[in-house]
Design an enzyme around this catalytic site. Structure first.
Site, PDB file in Angstrom:
ATOM      1  N   CYS A  35     -66.411   2.837  20.640  1.00  0.00           N
ATOM      2  CA  CYS A  35     -66.372   1.403  20.944  1.00  0.00           C
ATOM      3  C   CYS A  35     -66.672   0.556  19.714  1.00  0.00           C
ATOM      4  O   CYS A  35     -66.441  -0.647  19.715  1.00  0.00           O
ATOM      5  CB  CYS A  35     -67.355   1.064  22.063  1.00  0.00           C
ATOM      6  SG  CYS A  35     -69.060   1.364  21.603  1.00  0.00           S
ATOM      7  N   CYS A 104     -73.847   3.801  26.228  1.00  0.00           N
ATOM      8  CA  CYS A 104     -74.516   2.679  25.555  1.00  0.00           C
ATOM      9  C   CYS A 104     -76.015   2.951  25.442  1.00  0.00           C
ATOM     10  O   CYS A 104     -76.647   2.587  24.454  1.00  0.00           O
ATOM     11  CB  CYS A 104     -74.277   1.382  26.319  1.00  0.00           C
ATOM     12  SG  CYS A 104     -72.572   1.156  26.839  1.00  0.00           S
TER      13      CYS A 104
HETATM   14 FE1  FES Z   1     -70.235   0.378  23.061  1.00  0.00          FE
HETATM   15 FE2  FES Z   1     -71.655  -0.191  25.157  1.00  0.00          FE
HETATM   16  S1  FES Z   1     -69.508  -0.245  24.995  1.00  0.00           S
HETATM   17  S2  FES Z   1     -72.345   0.566  23.280  1.00  0.00           S
END
Ligand code: FES
Length: 148
Positions: A35, A104
């Site tokens: 991400c 996360c």
């Molecule tokens: Fe990357 Fe939450 S989507 S840390």
């Protein structure tokens, strides 16, 4: 029904211990390659106890809530105890996260470990590699040739 618990929303809206510690005893920076979110954790240590901790997160709401909760969970705790902090414990303390957001909270666990590892290294304190199973230095790998 909301996807997120009230605790997650609370820590997301009013994150605790946000910021930077000047002259920290340890700093850990970790990132999630998928991400692209980044978390940085600063610790101040006295007599083996985490006296103060602050974080900065360039990340999603769950990452903010997780790091906020993680700082509350390790503040005032002996290092050995802080090292035991798992993303599972953070998630439980937040009354859960949606399954696809669990990674996360892993970032929070890794950031704490990376900061402690940095503290050990700066102070030439020998430690067992096995205490740091996750790769806390992944954030520093830029395989696609991006800038620093
Ligand atoms: Fe990357 Fe939450 S989507 S840390």
């Amino acid at each position: 029904m909301s996807l997120y618990s009230e605790k997650v929303m609370d820590h997301f809206r009013n994150p605790r211990n946000v910021g930077v510690i000047e002259n920290p005893d340890g700093v850990g920076e970790v990132g999630n390659a998928k991400c692209g979110d980044i978390m940085k954790m600063y610790i101040k240590v006295k007599d083996g106890v985490i006296e103060d901790v602050k974080f900065e997160t360039f990340g999603c709401g769950s990452a903010i809530a997780s790091s906020s909760m993680a700082t509350e969970m390790i503040k005032g705790k002996p290092i050995a105890e802080a090292l035991q902090l798992t993303n599972k414990a953070v998630t439980e303390a937040l009354d859960g996260l949606p399954a696809y957001k669990l990674h996360c909270s892993v970032l929070a666990e890794q950031a704490v470990q990376a900061a402690i590892r940095d503290y050990y290294e700066k102070n030439h304190i020998p430690y067992d590699e096995a205490m740091f199973p996750a790769c806390s230095h992944c954030a520093h790998e830029h395989e696609d040739g991006g800038e620093e």
